[in-house]
Design a protein around this motif. Structure first.
Motif, PDB file in Angstrom:
ATOM      1  N   VAL A 260      13.677  -0.624 -10.200  1.00  0.00           N
ATOM      2  CA  VAL A 260      12.751  -1.564  -9.561  1.00  0.00           C
ATOM      3  C   VAL A 260      12.494  -1.149  -8.113  1.00  0.00           C
ATOM      4  O   VAL A 260      11.352  -1.189  -7.635  1.00  0.00           O
ATOM      5  CB  VAL A 260      13.311  -3.011  -9.641  1.00  0.00           C
ATOM      6  N   SER A 261      13.541  -0.716  -7.409  1.00  0.00           N
ATOM      7  CA  SER A 261      13.372  -0.270  -6.015  1.00  0.00           C
ATOM      8  C   SER A 261      12.460   0.950  -5.936  1.00  0.00           C
ATOM      9  O   SER A 261      11.613   1.046  -5.039  1.00  0.00           O
ATOM     10  CB  SER A 261      14.728   0.071  -5.397  1.00  0.00           C
TER      11      SER A 261
ATOM     12  N   GLU B  66       4.764   1.901  -5.125  1.00  0.00           N
ATOM     13  CA  GLU B  66       3.609   1.030  -4.921  1.00  0.00           C
ATOM     14  C   GLU B  66       3.270   0.909  -3.436  1.00  0.00           C
ATOM     15  O   GLU B  66       2.101   0.940  -3.047  1.00  0.00           O
ATOM     16  CB  GLU B  66       3.859  -0.357  -5.528  1.00  0.00           C
ATOM     17  N   GLU B  67       4.279   0.784  -2.604  1.00  0.00           N
ATOM     18  CA  GLU B  67       4.041   0.703  -1.163  1.00  0.00           C
ATOM     19  C   GLU B  67       3.413   1.997  -0.645  1.00  0.00           C
ATOM     20  O   GLU B  67       2.493   1.965   0.183  1.00  0.00           O
ATOM     21  CB  GLU B  67       5.346   0.410  -0.428  1.00  0.00           C
ATOM     22  N   GLU B  68       3.888   3.128  -1.141  1.00  0.00           N
ATOM     23  CA  GLU B  68       3.323   4.417  -0.726  1.00  0.00           C
ATOM     24  C   GLU B  68       1.872   4.549  -1.190  1.00  0.00           C
ATOM     25  O   GLU B  68       1.002   5.018  -0.449  1.00  0.00           O
ATOM     26  CB  GLU B  68       4.168   5.571  -1.283  1.00  0.00           C
TER      27      GLU B  68
ATOM     28  N   LYS C  45      -0.243   2.092  -1.676  1.00  0.00           N
ATOM     29  CA  LYS C  45      -1.046   1.211  -0.822  1.00  0.00           C
ATOM     30  C   LYS C  45      -1.280   1.847   0.545  1.00  0.00           C
ATOM     31  O   LYS C  45      -2.384   1.775   1.094  1.00  0.00           O
ATOM     32  CB  LYS C  45      -0.353  -0.144  -0.665  1.00  0.00           C
ATOM     33  N   ARG C  46      -0.256   2.475   1.089  1.00  0.00           N
ATOM     34  CA  ARG C  46      -0.393   3.127   2.396  1.00  0.00           C
ATOM     35  C   ARG C  46      -1.417   4.251   2.331  1.00  0.00           C
ATOM     36  O   ARG C  46      -2.310   4.355   3.185  1.00  0.00           O
ATOM     37  CB  ARG C  46       0.961   3.679   2.859  1.00  0.00           C
ATOM     38  N   VAL C  47      -1.317   5.089   1.290  1.00  0.00           N
ATOM     39  CA  VAL C  47      -2.268   6.196   1.130  1.00  0.00           C
ATOM     40  C   VAL C  47      -3.683   5.652   0.928  1.00  0.00           C
ATOM     41  O   VAL C  47      -4.655   6.174   1.505  1.00  0.00           O
ATOM     42  CB  VAL C  47      -1.837   7.121  -0.031  1.00  0.00           C
ATOM     43  N   ALA C  48      -3.814   4.600   0.152  1.00  0.00           N
ATOM     44  CA  ALA C  48      -5.140   4.010  -0.078  1.00  0.00           C
ATOM     45  C   ALA C  48      -5.728   3.498   1.233  1.00  0.00           C
ATOM     46  O   ALA C  48      -6.932   3.667   1.496  1.00  0.00           O
ATOM     47  CB  ALA C  48      -5.040   2.878  -1.090  1.00  0.00           C
ATOM     48  N   ARG C  49      -4.903   2.853   2.074  1.00  0.00           N
ATOM     49  CA  ARG C  49      -5.383   2.376   3.383  1.00  0.00           C
ATOM     50  C   ARG C  49      -5.820   3.545   4.262  1.00  0.00           C
ATOM     51  O   ARG C  49      -6.866   3.495   4.924  1.00  0.00           O
ATOM     52  CB  ARG C  49      -4.284   1.569   4.094  1.00  0.00           C
ATOM     53  N   GLU C  50      -5.018   4.596   4.263  1.00  0.00           N
ATOM     54  CA  GLU C  50      -5.363   5.765   5.089  1.00  0.00           C
ATOM     55  C   GLU C  50      -6.668   6.405   4.626  1.00  0.00           C
ATOM     56  O   GLU C  50      -7.505   6.795   5.447  1.00  0.00           O
ATOM     57  CB  GLU C  50      -4.233   6.787   5.065  1.00  0.00           C
TER      58      GLU C  50
END
Length: 91
Positions: free
Chosen positions: A59-60, A66-68, A70-75
């Motif tokens: 799960v971790s 997922e966080e990575e 989202k970060r790449v998508a924002r960038e």
């Protein structure tokens, strides 16, 4: 009469000794079975703990992925995507 009574008591004593031996044997078997089952329960409990740790780790890892993402998508959205939109708008 006393002799008959004594003989009966001896017979009863032999039966009781036989019964006692059977009970002791049964107790030994039960003790062995209880020890075996206790060990198995401990092993099962340990295995469940290990599986829970693996589940938590999985799960971790998924959360970190997922966080990575989202970060790449924002960038991408804030960087190259904005530049492409500006180029298309200016053209």
């Amino acid at each position: 009469m006393l002799r008959f009574r004594r003989d009966q008591l001896e017979i009863n004593l032999r039966h009781m000794k036989t019964s006692l031996a059977k009970v002791e044997s049964t107790l030994a078997y039960l003790s062995t079975a209880i020890n075996y089952l206790s060990n198995n329960l401990q092993q099962v409990s340990l295995k469940i703990g290990e599986l829970q740790q693996l589940h938590d780790l999985g799960v971790s890892i998924i959360r970190a992925q997922e966080e990575e993402r989202k970060r790449v998508a924002r960038e991408i959205h804030d960087g190259p995507a904005q530049m492409m939109a500006n180029i298309v708008r200016n053209a």
